[in-house]
Design a protein around this motif. Sequence first.
Motif, PDB file in Angstrom:
ATOM      1  N   PHE A   1       0.860   9.566 -50.456  1.00  0.00           N
ATOM      2  CA  PHE A   1       1.704   9.635 -49.261  1.00  0.00           C
ATOM      3  C   PHE A   1       2.455   8.317 -49.080  1.00  0.00           C
ATOM      4  N   ASP A   2       1.806   7.182 -49.308  1.00  0.00           N
ATOM      5  CA  ASP A   2       2.474   5.889 -49.185  1.00  0.00           C
ATOM      6  C   ASP A   2       3.623   5.774 -50.191  1.00  0.00           C
ATOM      7  N   ARG A   3       3.428   6.286 -51.402  1.00  0.00           N
ATOM      8  CA  ARG A   3       4.482   6.231 -52.415  1.00  0.00           C
ATOM      9  C   ARG A   3       5.658   7.121 -52.028  1.00  0.00           C
ATOM     10  N   VAL A   4       5.369   8.294 -51.438  1.00  0.00           N
ATOM     11  CA  VAL A   4       6.433   9.159 -50.941  1.00  0.00           C
ATOM     12  C   VAL A   4       7.228   8.433 -49.858  1.00  0.00           C
ATOM     13  N   LEU A   5       6.516   7.839 -48.921  1.00  0.00           N
ATOM     14  CA  LEU A   5       7.167   7.149 -47.815  1.00  0.00           C
ATOM     15  C   LEU A   5       8.027   5.993 -48.323  1.00  0.00           C
ATOM     16  N   GLY A   6       7.478   5.185 -49.228  1.00  0.00           N
ATOM     17  CA  GLY A   6       8.225   4.062 -49.778  1.00  0.00           C
ATOM     18  C   GLY A   6       9.482   4.506 -50.495  1.00  0.00           C
ATOM     19  N   LEU A   7       9.365   5.570 -51.276  1.00  0.00           N
ATOM     20  CA  LEU A   7      10.518   6.081 -52.006  1.00  0.00           C
ATOM     21  C   LEU A   7      11.617   6.555 -51.049  1.00  0.00           C
TER      22      LEU A   7
END
Length: 177
Positions: A165-171
């Motif tokens: 989820f953090d990687r989705v948000l960062g992207l």
Amino acid sequence: MKKHLLLAQAAPVTLAVVDLVKPGDLDRATPCAEWDVRALCAHLLEWGPPLEGAARKESVPPGDGSGDVRGQFERLAAGWSAPAAWEGMTVMATMELPADMVGGMVLAEFVLHGWDLARALDVPIAFPDDVLLLMYDEVARTADQGRAMGVYGPEVAVPADAPLFDRVLGLSGRTPG
């Protein structure tokens, strides 16, 4: 898993957060630059009708930004729960686009804006990993175009071993946490 089924998994998670929004919360800040909860809800109500129409392959103009956010999300979920909504080409307002790309936009409305609302209300939100895997792929596929259109902010660096989820948000240009 089929995309329409993943959207059906995302919808109740976001709807649970939408149900927590009370009139006194409308002035709360969201992670979206310059948007409070009221402005985010208006955005969802403005672009919900064209996204809903796209599920039926119909051109529908943007809404006026008023109405029932829960009802709009329910209609989006119902329209995009049909496998045919994701097939072929569709119309988003007046632009012809691949239906699965528009379906990805709808998934982003649920996942990313669901997170935005959850942060504004200071409540947790979690989506199934299968939903987040699809969301990551969808954001990666449209990130450059989204940034050019002002839909996504600049990518936020997130460690490769960070939660999905953090990687989705960062992207998507959001700062996790």
